[in-house]
Motif scaffolding. Sequence first.
Motif, PDB file in Angstrom:
ATOM      1  N   GLU A 101      87.826 -50.182 -32.897  1.00  0.00           N
ATOM      2  CA  GLU A 101      87.838 -50.071 -34.096  1.00  0.00           C
ATOM      3  C   GLU A 101      88.170 -48.624 -34.343  1.00  0.00           C
ATOM      4  O   GLU A 101      88.139 -48.374 -35.049  1.00  0.00           O
ATOM      5  CB  GLU A 101      88.005 -50.668 -35.583  1.00  0.00           C
ATOM      6  N   ARG A 102      86.511 -48.579 -34.013  1.00  0.00           N
ATOM      7  CA  ARG A 102      85.926 -47.044 -33.854  1.00  0.00           C
ATOM      8  C   ARG A 102      86.382 -46.113 -33.165  1.00  0.00           C
ATOM      9  O   ARG A 102      86.287 -45.386 -33.844  1.00  0.00           O
ATOM     10  CB  ARG A 102      84.077 -47.435 -34.092  1.00  0.00           C
ATOM     11  N   TYR A 103      86.788 -45.756 -32.559  1.00  0.00           N
ATOM     12  CA  TYR A 103      87.933 -45.226 -31.886  1.00  0.00           C
ATOM     13  C   TYR A 103      89.213 -44.841 -32.369  1.00  0.00           C
ATOM     14  O   TYR A 103      89.208 -44.071 -33.317  1.00  0.00           O
ATOM     15  CB  TYR A 103      87.957 -45.514 -30.125  1.00  0.00           C
ATOM     16  N   GLN A 104      89.129 -45.692 -32.987  1.00  0.00           N
ATOM     17  CA  GLN A 104      90.504 -45.526 -33.617  1.00  0.00           C
ATOM     18  C   GLN A 104      90.752 -45.066 -35.108  1.00  0.00           C
ATOM     19  O   GLN A 104      91.361 -43.557 -35.977  1.00  0.00           O
ATOM     20  CB  GLN A 104      91.592 -47.187 -33.831  1.00  0.00           C
ATOM     21  N   ASP A 156      88.654 -44.251 -20.401  1.00  0.00           N
ATOM     22  CA  ASP A 156      90.322 -45.480 -20.856  1.00  0.00           C
ATOM     23  C   ASP A 156      90.246 -46.021 -21.853  1.00  0.00           C
ATOM     24  O   ASP A 156      91.392 -46.280 -22.494  1.00  0.00           O
ATOM     25  CB  ASP A 156      89.965 -46.509 -19.396  1.00  0.00           C
ATOM     26  N   LEU A 157      88.779 -45.886 -22.276  1.00  0.00           N
ATOM     27  CA  LEU A 157      89.679 -46.429 -23.889  1.00  0.00           C
ATOM     28  C   LEU A 157      89.728 -45.590 -24.237  1.00  0.00           C
ATOM     29  O   LEU A 157      90.894 -45.798 -25.740  1.00  0.00           O
ATOM     30  CB  LEU A 157      87.980 -47.413 -24.228  1.00  0.00           C
ATOM     31  N   VAL A 158      89.003 -44.353 -24.756  1.00  0.00           N
ATOM     32  CA  VAL A 158      89.359 -43.341 -25.507  1.00  0.00           C
ATOM     33  C   VAL A 158      91.073 -43.352 -25.412  1.00  0.00           C
ATOM     34  O   VAL A 158      91.446 -43.063 -26.016  1.00  0.00           O
ATOM     35  CB  VAL A 158      88.361 -42.012 -25.326  1.00  0.00           C
ATOM     36  N   ALA A 159      91.033 -43.326 -24.299  1.00  0.00           N
ATOM     37  CA  ALA A 159      92.972 -42.610 -23.744  1.00  0.00           C
ATOM     38  C   ALA A 159      93.077 -43.684 -23.828  1.00  0.00           C
ATOM     39  O   ALA A 159      94.461 -43.199 -24.884  1.00  0.00           O
ATOM     40  CB  ALA A 159      92.700 -42.530 -22.489  1.00  0.00           C
ATOM     41  N   LYS A 160      93.419 -44.364 -24.536  1.00  0.00           N
ATOM     42  CA  LYS A 160      94.400 -45.968 -24.745  1.00  0.00           C
ATOM     43  C   LYS A 160      94.246 -45.643 -25.922  1.00  0.00           C
ATOM     44  O   LYS A 160      96.039 -45.571 -26.990  1.00  0.00           O
ATOM     45  CB  LYS A 160      93.805 -47.167 -24.363  1.00  0.00           C
ATOM     46  N   VAL A 161      93.338 -45.639 -26.904  1.00  0.00           N
ATOM     47  CA  VAL A 161      92.800 -45.058 -27.836  1.00  0.00           C
ATOM     48  C   VAL A 161      94.463 -43.803 -28.565  1.00  0.00           C
ATOM     49  O   VAL A 161      94.665 -44.153 -29.363  1.00  0.00           O
ATOM     50  CB  VAL A 161      92.089 -45.454 -28.877  1.00  0.00           C
ATOM     51  N   ASP A 162      93.976 -42.756 -28.012  1.00  0.00           N
ATOM     52  CA  ASP A 162      94.560 -41.868 -28.372  1.00  0.00           C
ATOM     53  C   ASP A 162      96.526 -41.632 -27.923  1.00  0.00           C
ATOM     54  O   ASP A 162      96.713 -40.842 -28.797  1.00  0.00           O
ATOM     55  CB  ASP A 162      94.313 -40.344 -27.356  1.00  0.00           C
ATOM     56  N   ARG A 163      96.415 -42.837 -26.772  1.00  0.00           N
ATOM     57  CA  ARG A 163      98.115 -42.422 -26.949  1.00  0.00           C
ATOM     58  C   ARG A 163      98.346 -43.441 -28.246  1.00  0.00           C
ATOM     59  O   ARG A 163      99.591 -43.335 -28.212  1.00  0.00           O
ATOM     60  CB  ARG A 163      98.288 -43.837 -25.834  1.00  0.00           C
ATOM     61  N   ASP A 164      98.116 -45.097 -28.228  1.00  0.00           N
ATOM     62  CA  ASP A 164      97.987 -45.542 -29.336  1.00  0.00           C
ATOM     63  C   ASP A 164      98.238 -44.996 -30.838  1.00  0.00           C
ATOM     64  O   ASP A 164      99.028 -45.524 -31.262  1.00  0.00           O
ATOM     65  CB  ASP A 164      97.026 -47.075 -29.332  1.00  0.00           C
ATOM     66  N   ILE A 165      97.427 -44.477 -31.377  1.00  0.00           N
ATOM     67  CA  ILE A 165      97.435 -43.431 -32.455  1.00  0.00           C
ATOM     68  C   ILE A 165      98.284 -42.288 -32.540  1.00  0.00           C
ATOM     69  O   ILE A 165      98.798 -42.151 -33.796  1.00  0.00           O
ATOM     70  CB  ILE A 165      96.055 -42.906 -33.342  1.00  0.00           C
ATOM     71  N   ARG A 166      98.643 -41.736 -31.701  1.00  0.00           N
ATOM     72  CA  ARG A 166      99.290 -40.724 -31.434  1.00  0.00           C
ATOM     73  C   ARG A 166     100.566 -40.673 -32.270  1.00  0.00           C
ATOM     74  O   ARG A 166     101.323 -42.196 -31.675  1.00  0.00           O
ATOM     75  CB  ARG A 166      99.378 -40.142 -30.539  1.00  0.00           C
ATOM     76  N   THR A 167     101.707 -39.849 -33.020  1.00  0.00           N
ATOM     77  CA  THR A 167     103.517 -40.621 -33.223  1.00  0.00           C
ATOM     78  C   THR A 167     103.468 -39.326 -32.331  1.00  0.00           C
ATOM     79  O   THR A 167     104.103 -40.011 -30.674  1.00  0.00           O
ATOM     80  CB  THR A 167     103.372 -40.424 -34.561  1.00  0.00           C
ATOM     81  N   SER A 168     104.028 -37.684 -32.821  1.00  0.00           N
ATOM     82  CA  SER A 168     104.783 -37.352 -31.884  1.00  0.00           C
ATOM     83  C   SER A 168     104.019 -36.495 -31.831  1.00  0.00           C
ATOM     84  O   SER A 168     104.180 -35.201 -30.969  1.00  0.00           O
ATOM     85  CB  SER A 168     105.909 -36.809 -32.702  1.00  0.00           C
ATOM     86  N   LYS A 169     102.938 -35.966 -32.075  1.00  0.00           N
ATOM     87  CA  LYS A 169     101.691 -35.144 -31.905  1.00  0.00           C
ATOM     88  C   LYS A 169     100.924 -35.190 -30.605  1.00  0.00           C
ATOM     89  O   LYS A 169     101.304 -35.269 -29.454  1.00  0.00           O
ATOM     90  CB  LYS A 169     100.454 -35.355 -33.057  1.00  0.00           C
ATOM     91  N   GLN A 170     100.792 -33.816 -30.159  1.00  0.00           N
ATOM     92  CA  GLN A 170     100.146 -33.610 -28.915  1.00  0.00           C
ATOM     93  C   GLN A 170      99.371 -33.972 -28.919  1.00  0.00           C
ATOM     94  O   GLN A 170      98.223 -33.369 -29.423  1.00  0.00           O
ATOM     95  CB  GLN A 170     100.885 -31.922 -28.835  1.00  0.00           C
ATOM     96  N   SER A 171      98.736 -33.971 -28.016  1.00  0.00           N
ATOM     97  CA  SER A 171      96.966 -34.569 -27.467  1.00  0.00           C
ATOM     98  C   SER A 171      96.520 -33.300 -27.865  1.00  0.00           C
ATOM     99  O   SER A 171      96.311 -32.387 -26.969  1.00  0.00           O
ATOM    100  CB  SER A 171      96.603 -35.318 -26.306  1.00  0.00           C
ATOM    101  N   ILE A 172      94.586 -33.726 -28.355  1.00  0.00           N
ATOM    102  CA  ILE A 172      93.614 -32.477 -29.144  1.00  0.00           C
ATOM    103  C   ILE A 172      92.529 -33.351 -28.259  1.00  0.00           C
ATOM    104  O   ILE A 172      91.633 -31.977 -28.464  1.00  0.00           O
ATOM    105  CB  ILE A 172      93.273 -32.499 -30.145  1.00  0.00           C
TER     106      ILE A 172
END
Length: 246
Positions: free
Chosen positions: A172-175, A201-217
């Motif tokens: 939740e904090r990373y989200q 790995d956890l940060v990467a997972k959250v990054d995948r989960d919260i993004r929609t169509s945006k390119q990863s920053i």
Amino acid sequence: MKIVVQHRDREILKYAFVFRVVTYDQVKRRFFAVNKDSAARRRIRRLCAARLLRAFFVSRGTKPVKCLGLTDKGWSIIARSWSFEIDRPHFQSESAEHDIRLAAIHSRFEKLKLYANFFSENLLQSSSVLKDTAEYRDLINIQADGALVLKDPSGRRYVYAVELEVSRKTIERYQRKLTAYYRVGGIDGVIYVCADQEIKDLVAKVDRDIRTSKQSIVYLGDESGVLNSQGKMFFKNVERNGLGLY
């Protein structure tokens, strides 16, 4: 005890303020020649005796490590040392271990050819002037661990938020933090320096989960890789895009 404050003393005091907690060895390596251990000990001891610095021990692993922090009296010496006003200085550390390791990361960043500046969390949070600037306002509100400013040969500036993750946080904090970063503008990305693969790995997972169509920053790297870098650092994001810093 009276002391004549020299230029190097001021730089030591500023360094202690920027990171809130630094080790005796970090100060010695940064401000004194390799073979000047006794000179370093004497000068640091005098700064402490004059109550410009305070010395204390922090437990790191299985042994105590001698550390240094700035005092109110030390702050009075350097309060006007920056090009911007620092009107609400902070001296207390929330995590000495994190502060020490961020100082070590910074020592590697500043060896980059593209390096222009670095604003630690303490600098960002201590200045209402910076909070009023479009470039740093969002990073201050998000409570980034730092802002890394780079400049390429053409003079173009790049600003990256820096997050040093020395221990695992809740999903939740990373989200919350990553969602906040995706809502802001004006930065070129977020560099996550992670202590181990599990955190990365956890940060990467959250990054995948919260993004929609945006390119990863979000760009991910190992703390050990940054500390052992030899002139160039490489970070990856979940889209397998790389960020090479030299």
